[in-house]
Design an enzyme around this catalytic site. Sequence first.
Site, PDB file in Angstrom:
ATOM      1  N   ASP A 168      53.490  -0.252  69.716  1.00 50.21           N
ATOM      2  CA  ASP A 168      52.688  -0.308  70.932  1.00 50.21           C
ATOM      3  C   ASP A 168      51.313  -0.955  70.802  1.00 50.21           C
ATOM      4  O   ASP A 168      51.005  -1.939  71.483  1.00 50.21           O
ATOM      5  CB  ASP A 168      52.514   1.107  71.497  1.00 50.21           C
ATOM      6  CG  ASP A 168      53.830   1.774  71.786  1.00 50.21           C
ATOM      7  OD1 ASP A 168      54.882   1.202  71.453  1.00 50.21           O
ATOM      8  OD2 ASP A 168      53.830   2.892  72.327  1.00 50.21           O
ATOM      9  N   GLU A 220      56.350  13.211  64.281  1.00 52.17           N
ATOM     10  CA  GLU A 220      56.523  11.851  64.794  1.00 52.17           C
ATOM     11  C   GLU A 220      55.991  10.811  63.809  1.00 52.17           C
ATOM     12  O   GLU A 220      56.623   9.793  63.547  1.00 52.17           O
ATOM     13  CB  GLU A 220      55.800  11.723  66.139  1.00 52.17           C
ATOM     14  CG  GLU A 220      55.983  10.384  66.827  1.00 52.17           C
ATOM     15  CD  GLU A 220      55.263  10.335  68.166  1.00 52.17           C
ATOM     16  OE1 GLU A 220      55.407   9.318  68.869  1.00 52.17           O
ATOM     17  OE2 GLU A 220      54.558  11.304  68.522  1.00 52.17           O
TER      18      GLU A 220
END
Length: 609
Positions: free
Chosen positions: A382, A579
């Site tokens: 991202d 994560e």
Amino acid sequence: QEVHSKVAPVGLEAGAFGTQPGVRIRGPLESPMTGHRFTATVLDDAPSATAPAQWEAIGWDPQRDQWKMDLRTGGRRLQQHRLYHQPAPRLGSIALRKRVSEGFSFSVALREIDANPYMADAAFAENPAIGDYCAFRRVADAREQRFERRFDTLFGLRDKIVSLVDRYNDLPTPAVLTALARSSLSGVLGGVGFWHGDYRVHKGKGVPDKVMPPATLFSGVPSRAKFPRGFLWDEGFHQLLVGRWDAEFSKDVILHWIDGNVVDRETGWIPREQILGAEPRTRVPDEFVAQHPTHTNPPSMLLAVETFAREAAELNDEAADDYFLRRAQPAVERWLRYLRQSQCGGSSDCAARPLPQEWANRSVLFRWRSRNRYHLLASGLDDYPRPHCRPAWKELHLDLFCWAAMMDKTVRRIAAASGAPDESGTAAATWQEYLKSIHYDAQRKRFSDVTGCADGEAKKGSPGRHSPFFGYVNLFPVLTQVLDDPALAEELIRQARTELSGGYGLQSLSNASRRLLKEHDDYWTGPIWLNLNYLMLRALRTKYIGTVGAEATRLYDELRHDLVRNVGREFQRTGKIWENYDLSTGRGRGTAPFTGWSALIVAVLAEQY
């Protein structure tokens, strides 16, 4: 209209309860959770105009103070109510009731807050009212043992873990690492679900989103708590584990993604997020609900497809799964055509435009769409830095080039395994030539994004022709095993070990590059991600240890040790898989539990690539 009365029983053994008009259903059993503290959450979609906002609590004695209630209202038309049960001296029960003049639905969920060690099976056996729990426990124990036997057979971790622990004295115990691996895999398998519903497609600025007909998807999810829907970028990594557990199950998931009705048959576009139906849309910010037909994601699904093709090539013709491969090959070819037609480089609209002579082959020029300031969500990385000069269509992205080259190689491998014609269109040698002529930065001795800026451009602060940042993107020629040149591979592996390895795994951006950052979310700009660390281990073990030698072996051993030690320690400390992991401390970050691609720690332990 008839009055519908529904009573939601709150207890450990929540049984079936009716929905017929005028029928009142009591809770099937009292809760045996007297020694536990837990949260009961009731969700309903009753319109507030025709029903009270809160449920009426009935069936318990408030004077005994067994329950503490906290009724709250949630958003998006769902009325959410929570009850907090405190440990009590005797069994207790509670019921909630709401009366409305039309049909509605509700759900009850129980979550234990903490455990009490005195709650043993013997205690339950003394109470005949909860005998069903004992039967359930026996079945659950048998299933758990069966899972463990199959897990041990498929992954063979016992010897691998013992060997690691004997070799290094700073790893968690074998019991911790085994629990980590089993928890990781079961989380991936438990995340597989089935979705059906319409979805939204962005049609342009100021134009209403188009509602597409209902589609169906069978898929895993990155995190059931935070991301309970299918993600194209993530799912390929999930299937590397699911395919090992059950190959046919995994093939079903893959074909749903690449050859199901979530695919635009005309263009080959696959929406990057699968937000099917009204319920998933309640979990997604409005600005991300509509999917853009030129915004895609990395085709990581090819990792699993390529694995099945490689395994099929090793079998005789009778044993090979021609059905799967014959469906997968045209699907991958269609997907590659979509990338070439929608993510082309050297042009703003993939139309004809004069190109520099060394870039004469437009089919090997790629640029991710979806740029929004410092975000490039389509790439999957991202906020990873992508400096460029205007016009933006001049920039070229190394990672997308490598994904496309890998797709082309996968098509050839499928064709070889299934006997189908090879229509990949680009020779392997051609990919090598253009990788070097377009993306190689001779000054820094590495591959990089092309910024679209001239080397001697007078504009202040110009990054030059190649991106000055070093991190995951620069590693993609090795991660995807596209790079064949041993000398160039060795130099890239050496830079990865010296600039990205800090003792917890390869970080996403070097410390020197982080000092150049202006805008970022600290997401893909430093933290350690398991999926790309896994790809590095996979590439080293299956290709570069053989072609490069000692430098590749050294990084492989160090990286595998660092990942196992850090992920294992964090699992021991928190009981969760995370994560991503902090580059400075190794602490888990982001969403947890994240039994998506972080569960690849199982494959790292088992050395199954």
